[in-house]
Design a protein around this motif. Sequence first.
Motif, PDB file in Angstrom:
ATOM      1  N   GLY A 202       0.821  -1.207   0.000  1.00  9.54           N
ATOM      2  CA  GLY A 202       0.000   0.000   0.000  1.00  9.54           C
ATOM      3  C   GLY A 202       0.851   1.252   0.000  1.00  9.54           C
ATOM      4  O   GLY A 202       1.966   1.275   0.538  1.00  9.54           O
ATOM      5  N   THR A 203       0.313   2.283  -0.625  1.00 10.79           N
ATOM      6  CA  THR A 203       0.975   3.584  -0.537  1.00 10.79           C
ATOM      7  C   THR A 203      -0.094   4.672  -0.440  1.00 10.79           C
ATOM      8  O   THR A 203      -1.281   4.372  -0.321  1.00 10.79           O
ATOM      9  N   GLY A 204       0.333   5.907  -0.465  1.00  9.69           N
ATOM     10  CA  GLY A 204      -0.629   7.004  -0.358  1.00  9.69           C
ATOM     11  C   GLY A 204       0.103   8.326  -0.292  1.00  9.69           C
ATOM     12  O   GLY A 204       1.346   8.372  -0.307  1.00  9.69           O
ATOM     13  N   VAL A 205      -0.657   9.387  -0.239  1.00  9.70           N
ATOM     14  CA  VAL A 205      -0.097  10.735  -0.208  1.00  9.70           C
ATOM     15  C   VAL A 205      -0.887  11.586   0.780  1.00  9.70           C
ATOM     16  O   VAL A 205      -1.991  11.205   1.183  1.00  9.70           O
ATOM     17  N   MET A 206      -0.316  12.713   1.144  1.00  6.63           N
ATOM     18  CA  MET A 206      -1.087  13.706   1.899  1.00  6.63           C
ATOM     19  C   MET A 206      -1.717  14.670   0.898  1.00  6.63           C
ATOM     20  O   MET A 206      -1.133  14.951  -0.155  1.00  6.63           O
ATOM     21  N   ILE A 207      -2.875  15.164   1.257  1.00  9.39           N
ATOM     22  CA  ILE A 207      -3.661  15.977   0.324  1.00  9.39           C
ATOM     23  C   ILE A 207      -3.851  17.377   0.911  1.00  9.39           C
ATOM     24  O   ILE A 207      -4.283  17.511   2.070  1.00  9.39           O
ATOM     25  N   GLY A 208      -3.499  18.378   0.131  1.00 11.72           N
ATOM     26  CA  GLY A 208      -3.639  19.762   0.606  1.00 11.72           C
ATOM     27  C   GLY A 208      -2.357  20.284   1.230  1.00 11.72           C
ATOM     28  O   GLY A 208      -2.395  21.137   2.123  1.00 11.72           O
TER      29      GLY A 208
END
Length: 368
Positions: A202-208
């Motif tokens: 799994g991966t992901g990012v921060m938004i904003g």
Amino acid sequence: MTPMPNIQIILNQELFTHQNIVKLLNADGDDRILLFEKAAEIKQKYIGNKVHLRGLIELTNKCTKNCYYCGIGASNKNVNRFMVSLQEVEKAMQFAYDNNYGSIVIQSGELQGEEFISIIEKILISAKKIGKGTLGVTLSCGEQTIETYQRWKSAGAHRYLLRIEASNKELYYKLHPNNLKHDFGIRLQALKNLQKCGYQTGTGVMIGLPFQTIEDLANDLLFMRHFDIDMCGMGPYIEHADTELYKYKHLVPSVSKRVDLSLKMIAILRIMMKDVNIAATTAMQTLIDGGREMVLKSGANIMMPNTTPGNYREQYSLYKGKPGLNEEAEDSKQSIEALINRAGCVVGYGEQGNSRHFKRRIVKQLAT
Ligand code: SAM
């Protein structure tokens, strides 16, 4: 120049282009509603309305890194550092098992070395015993060598979450010091190594984030598709006064913008990658009451009730206002079930809730 297709045409396409995603991220009014309806339809078809639980154990706030956004960075002197003992972790895992959570997540600051590696290994061995081999285990313990990932996999870890944080290298270096400890290439290689080791990855990012553009977010989603991830944990960036990035707080989009973008990112990812597991993050709940319910309605299917012993929670303060700090695990469990029901979903009690995408990816790999 050819005119941009309307939202309905975009939503019916097999593969979104960068331009399509930007248009979806900017959608408002009826177009926005169409986007969320499509995501709900896809979720129902490929995932159903079950939400799977992972009892979250925040093992330690000790960290050797200095990510500019994170409240537990090594140089923050206002943090009392802790490490939850093996006995306490076992108690939390027993709680998760007794309450039919089906899975746990061990999350920590980023530590390396034999002592830490063997702490995780002991936890994994205990998890197997406590869960009689049925408890799913996700690790989120940062960048490690491939040998360490292999060792933890052999000891019983099934899944690993390592957020790329920002897939744009230039943006990444605005969020991290530019040195070997925070090297974009090393983080990317670590993700590849996790896939190589056979983890549900799994991966992901921060938004904003400050400096982040809509085009960056569109590229983040394309990155996830290109990488063929199995799971995603992404949520809004939230400021923390004791961090480097705080001086750019004037560049952070409003709360409502961050909520809107986070919901859209999840909805678009659900449409693009129909059978991945997507987590409803705590950060979303922090920004807005009912945030996780909104995310479940937009396409997420995983919840992570906090099962960290109550006395440590306050010190695992990644950002301001993190909820559940004073809740014991029992309270969290009840409130989590209620909010899942309010979102029109049911809890997949006693099931690991593994990534369907992972199973498909492995079958495809074996066939080629
Ligand atoms: N150290 C591990 C790693 O890097 O993968 C996992 C622990 S780290 C504290 C967990 C996640 O918290 C990070 O991947 C980051 O995206 C998120 N996080 C940290 N600070 C944050 C902030 N200010 N706002 C929102 N999310 C944040």
